[in-house]
Design a protein around this motif. Structure first.
Motif, PDB file in Angstrom:
ATOM      1  N   LEU A 142       0.208  -5.919  -8.517  1.00  0.00           N
ATOM      2  CA  LEU A 142      -0.432  -7.218  -8.345  1.00  0.00           C
ATOM      3  C   LEU A 142      -1.922  -7.047  -8.090  1.00  0.00           C
ATOM      4  CD1 LEU A 142       1.967  -8.611  -5.586  1.00  0.00           C
ATOM      5  CD2 LEU A 142       2.106  -9.104  -8.001  1.00  0.00           C
ATOM      6  N   MET A 143      -2.674  -8.090  -8.389  1.00  0.00           N
ATOM      7  CA  MET A 143      -4.049  -8.215  -7.911  1.00  0.00           C
ATOM      8  C   MET A 143      -3.985  -9.314  -6.863  1.00  0.00           C
ATOM      9  SD  MET A 143      -6.955 -10.266  -7.793  1.00  0.00           S
ATOM     10  CE  MET A 143      -6.885 -11.359  -9.169  1.00  0.00           C
ATOM     11  N   ILE A 144      -4.480  -8.989  -5.682  1.00  0.00           N
ATOM     12  CA  ILE A 144      -4.511  -9.972  -4.610  1.00  0.00           C
ATOM     13  C   ILE A 144      -5.966 -10.344  -4.350  1.00  0.00           C
ATOM     14  CG2 ILE A 144      -4.560  -8.269  -2.754  1.00  0.00           C
ATOM     15  CD1 ILE A 144      -2.703 -10.086  -1.175  1.00  0.00           C
ATOM     16  N   LYS A 145      -6.224 -11.627  -4.224  1.00  0.00           N
ATOM     17  CA  LYS A 145      -7.575 -12.124  -3.976  1.00  0.00           C
ATOM     18  C   LYS A 145      -7.628 -12.634  -2.543  1.00  0.00           C
ATOM     19  CE  LYS A 145     -11.028 -15.291  -5.840  1.00  0.00           C
ATOM     20  NZ  LYS A 145     -11.277 -16.322  -6.862  1.00  0.00           N
ATOM     21  N   THR A 146      -8.663 -12.184  -1.818  1.00  0.00           N
ATOM     22  CA  THR A 146      -8.884 -12.629  -0.445  1.00  0.00           C
ATOM     23  C   THR A 146     -10.323 -13.128  -0.325  1.00  0.00           C
ATOM     24  OG1 THR A 146      -9.785 -10.589   0.516  1.00  0.00           O
ATOM     25  CG2 THR A 146      -7.377 -10.726   0.304  1.00  0.00           C
ATOM     26  N   TYR A 147     -10.668 -13.571   0.866  1.00  0.00           N
ATOM     27  CA  TYR A 147     -12.042 -14.017   1.095  1.00  0.00           C
ATOM     28  C   TYR A 147     -13.025 -12.853   1.096  1.00  0.00           C
ATOM     29  CZ  TYR A 147     -10.183 -18.613   1.944  1.00  0.00           C
ATOM     30  OH  TYR A 147      -9.547 -19.819   1.782  1.00  0.00           O
ATOM     31  N   LYS A 148     -12.536 -11.614   1.170  1.00  0.00           N
ATOM     32  CA  LYS A 148     -13.402 -10.442   1.122  1.00  0.00           C
ATOM     33  C   LYS A 148     -13.498  -9.817  -0.261  1.00  0.00           C
ATOM     34  CE  LYS A 148     -13.061  -8.750   5.877  1.00  0.00           C
ATOM     35  NZ  LYS A 148     -12.687  -7.572   6.681  1.00  0.00           N
ATOM     36  N   GLY A 149     -12.560 -10.140  -1.147  1.00  0.00           N
ATOM     37  CA  GLY A 149     -12.592  -9.533  -2.478  1.00  0.00           C
ATOM     38  C   GLY A 149     -11.231  -9.481  -3.128  1.00  0.00           C
ATOM     39  N   LYS A 150     -11.122  -8.575  -4.106  1.00  0.00           N
ATOM     40  CA  LYS A 150      -9.880  -8.383  -4.851  1.00  0.00           C
ATOM     41  C   LYS A 150      -9.359  -6.983  -4.588  1.00  0.00           C
ATOM     42  CE  LYS A 150     -11.295 -11.381  -8.659  1.00  0.00           C
ATOM     43  NZ  LYS A 150     -11.661 -11.411 -10.089  1.00  0.00           N
ATOM     44  N   TYR A 151      -8.029  -6.855  -4.554  1.00  0.00           N
ATOM     45  CA  TYR A 151      -7.389  -5.584  -4.247  1.00  0.00           C
ATOM     46  C   TYR A 151      -6.177  -5.391  -5.147  1.00  0.00           C
ATOM     47  CZ  TYR A 151     -10.258  -6.242  -0.138  1.00  0.00           C
ATOM     48  OH  TYR A 151     -11.319  -6.475   0.693  1.00  0.00           O
ATOM     49  N   PHE A 152      -5.852  -4.142  -5.405  1.00  0.00           N
ATOM     50  CA  PHE A 152      -4.687  -3.790  -6.213  1.00  0.00           C
ATOM     51  C   PHE A 152      -3.535  -3.454  -5.277  1.00  0.00           C
ATOM     52  CE2 PHE A 152      -2.128  -0.624  -8.519  1.00  0.00           C
ATOM     53  CZ  PHE A 152      -1.828  -1.340  -9.658  1.00  0.00           C
ATOM     54  N   VAL A 153      -2.414  -4.110  -5.467  1.00  0.00           N
ATOM     55  CA  VAL A 153      -1.220  -3.877  -4.654  1.00  0.00           C
ATOM     56  C   VAL A 153      -0.166  -3.238  -5.548  1.00  0.00           C
ATOM     57  CG1 VAL A 153       0.569  -4.924  -3.212  1.00  0.00           C
ATOM     58  CG2 VAL A 153      -1.725  -5.946  -3.291  1.00  0.00           C
ATOM     59  N   LYS A 154       0.268  -2.047  -5.178  1.00  0.00           N
ATOM     60  CA  LYS A 154       1.338  -1.353  -5.895  1.00  0.00           C
ATOM     61  C   LYS A 154       2.576  -1.391  -5.025  1.00  0.00           C
ATOM     62  CE  LYS A 154       1.084   2.261  -8.652  1.00  0.00           C
ATOM     63  NZ  LYS A 154       1.840   1.693  -9.736  1.00  0.00           N
ATOM     64  N   MET A 155       3.546  -2.217  -5.426  1.00  0.00           N
ATOM     65  CA  MET A 155       4.842  -2.250  -4.752  1.00  0.00           C
ATOM     66  C   MET A 155       5.749  -1.308  -5.529  1.00  0.00           C
ATOM     67  SD  MET A 155       5.493  -6.141  -3.680  1.00  0.00           S
ATOM     68  CE  MET A 155       4.155  -7.159  -3.094  1.00  0.00           C
ATOM     69  N   PHE A 156       6.149  -0.246  -4.875  1.00  0.00           N
ATOM     70  CA  PHE A 156       6.938   0.777  -5.543  1.00  0.00           C
ATOM     71  C   PHE A 156       8.319   0.244  -5.926  1.00  0.00           C
ATOM     72  CE2 PHE A 156       3.881   3.172  -2.969  1.00  0.00           C
ATOM     73  CZ  PHE A 156       3.323   3.976  -3.953  1.00  0.00           C
ATOM     74  N   ALA A 157       8.773   0.599  -7.124  1.00  0.00           N
ATOM     75  CA  ALA A 157      10.086   0.184  -7.608  1.00  0.00           C
ATOM     76  C   ALA A 157      11.158   0.597  -6.603  1.00  0.00           C
ATOM     77  CB  ALA A 157      10.356   0.814  -8.973  1.00  0.00           C
ATOM     78  N   SER A 158      12.189  -0.207  -6.520  1.00  0.00           N
ATOM     79  CA  SER A 158      13.226   0.000  -5.502  1.00  0.00           C
ATOM     80  C   SER A 158      13.957   1.328  -5.656  1.00  0.00           C
ATOM     81  CB  SER A 158      14.222  -1.151  -5.525  1.00  0.00           C
ATOM     82  OG  SER A 158      14.846  -1.233  -6.785  1.00  0.00           O
ATOM     83  N   TYR A 159      14.012   1.882  -6.852  1.00  0.00           N
ATOM     84  CA  TYR A 159      14.716   3.151  -7.026  1.00  0.00           C
ATOM     85  C   TYR A 159      13.916   4.353  -6.513  1.00  0.00           C
ATOM     86  CZ  TYR A 159      11.732   4.243 -10.981  1.00  0.00           C
ATOM     87  OH  TYR A 159      10.640   4.511 -11.765  1.00  0.00           O
ATOM     88  N   GLY A 211      12.494   6.669  -3.941  1.00  0.00           N
ATOM     89  CA  GLY A 211      12.786   7.013  -2.554  1.00  0.00           C
ATOM     90  C   GLY A 211      11.503   7.186  -1.749  1.00  0.00           C
ATOM     91  N   LEU A 212      11.658   7.280  -0.452  1.00  0.00           N
ATOM     92  CA  LEU A 212      10.512   7.458   0.434  1.00  0.00           C
ATOM     93  C   LEU A 212       9.700   8.691   0.050  1.00  0.00           C
ATOM     94  CD1 LEU A 212       8.871   6.606   2.907  1.00  0.00           C
ATOM     95  CD2 LEU A 212      10.493   7.916   4.310  1.00  0.00           C
ATOM     96  N   ALA A 213      10.377   9.802  -0.221  1.00  0.00           N
ATOM     97  CA  ALA A 213       9.668  11.040  -0.567  1.00  0.00           C
ATOM     98  C   ALA A 213       8.825  10.861  -1.834  1.00  0.00           C
ATOM     99  CB  ALA A 213      10.667  12.185  -0.750  1.00  0.00           C
ATOM    100  N   ASN A 214       9.333  10.126  -2.810  1.00  0.00           N
ATOM    101  CA  ASN A 214       8.597   9.883  -4.047  1.00  0.00           C
ATOM    102  C   ASN A 214       7.340   9.072  -3.770  1.00  0.00           C
ATOM    103  OD1 ASN A 214       8.093   7.961  -6.533  1.00  0.00           O
ATOM    104  ND2 ASN A 214       9.090   9.821  -7.338  1.00  0.00           N
ATOM    105  N   CYS A 215       7.437   8.052  -2.916  1.00  0.00           N
ATOM    106  CA  CYS A 215       6.276   7.212  -2.578  1.00  0.00           C
ATOM    107  C   CYS A 215       5.229   8.021  -1.818  1.00  0.00           C
ATOM    108  CB  CYS A 215       6.725   6.005  -1.760  1.00  0.00           C
ATOM    109  SG  CYS A 215       7.869   4.917  -2.636  1.00  0.00           S
ATOM    110  N   VAL A 216       5.679   8.833  -0.873  1.00  0.00           N
ATOM    111  CA  VAL A 216       4.766   9.685  -0.106  1.00  0.00           C
ATOM    112  C   VAL A 216       4.064  10.668  -1.041  1.00  0.00           C
ATOM    113  CG1 VAL A 216       4.664  11.502   1.654  1.00  0.00           C
ATOM    114  CG2 VAL A 216       6.001   9.428   2.079  1.00  0.00           C
ATOM    115  N   ARG A 217       4.811  11.253  -1.963  1.00  0.00           N
ATOM    116  CA  ARG A 217       4.228  12.190  -2.925  1.00  0.00           C
ATOM    117  C   ARG A 217       3.152  11.503  -3.766  1.00  0.00           C
ATOM    118  NH1 ARG A 217       5.060  13.464  -8.271  1.00  0.00           N
ATOM    119  NH2 ARG A 217       4.619  15.631  -8.831  1.00  0.00           N
ATOM    120  N   TYR A 218       3.431  10.304  -4.249  1.00  0.00           N
ATOM    121  CA  TYR A 218       2.475   9.544  -5.055  1.00  0.00           C
ATOM    122  C   TYR A 218       1.166   9.349  -4.290  1.00  0.00           C
ATOM    123  CZ  TYR A 218       0.640   5.727  -7.934  1.00  0.00           C
ATOM    124  OH  TYR A 218      -0.153   4.941  -8.725  1.00  0.00           O
ATOM    125  N   ILE A 219       1.273   8.918  -3.054  1.00  0.00           N
ATOM    126  CA  ILE A 219       0.076   8.667  -2.239  1.00  0.00           C
ATOM    127  C   ILE A 219      -0.651   9.969  -1.933  1.00  0.00           C
ATOM    128  CG2 ILE A 219      -0.677   7.911   0.057  1.00  0.00           C
ATOM    129  CD1 ILE A 219       1.337   5.580  -0.317  1.00  0.00           C
TER     130      ILE A 219
END
Length: 120
Positions: free
Chosen positions: A45-62, A64-72
């Protein structure tokens, strides 16, 4: 519900989560969001706030926690190596934000929004 939202298995209104994320990340007051149809597995998603625009990555439900941590961790290493990459934002939880929406675990991260087209 947007078709891409099925990737996180949450069928409800996503706006309350985005308002909370804006507060927790100190991004400014929530204004709106739009789906970023790039990316083949996550809900982006792109989220718009009063400070600007930001990219939100909601990780797919499949993913796992380790996969998300690795990505970051990969993003953090890329940035620390001096490679140009959108800024990764940190909340009190860290770079990976975890919550539950209607019994569904949701993991996400926030990055700087960069205008333009996909490199793909």
């Amino acid at each position: 519900m947007h078709e891409f939202q099925k990737r996180i298995r949450f069928k409800g209104d996503i706006k309350p989560l985005l308002i909370r994320v804006c507060r927790d990340y100190k991004l400014g007051g929530y204004i709106s969001y739009r789906v970023a149809p790039v990316g083949y597995e996550d809900f982006n998603l792109m989220i718009k706030t009063y400070k600007g625009k930001y990219f939100v990555k909601m990780f797919a439900s499949y993913r796992g926690l380790a996969n998300c941590v690795r990505y970051i961790n990969i993003i953090r290493k890329v940035i620390s190596a001096g490679v140009h990459h959108p800024k990764l934002y940190k909340s009190p939880q860290g770079f990976l934000y975890k919550t539950i929406l209607g019994k569904i675990p949701v993991r996400l991260c926030i990055m700087e929004w960069v205008e333009g087209e996909s490199l793909y």
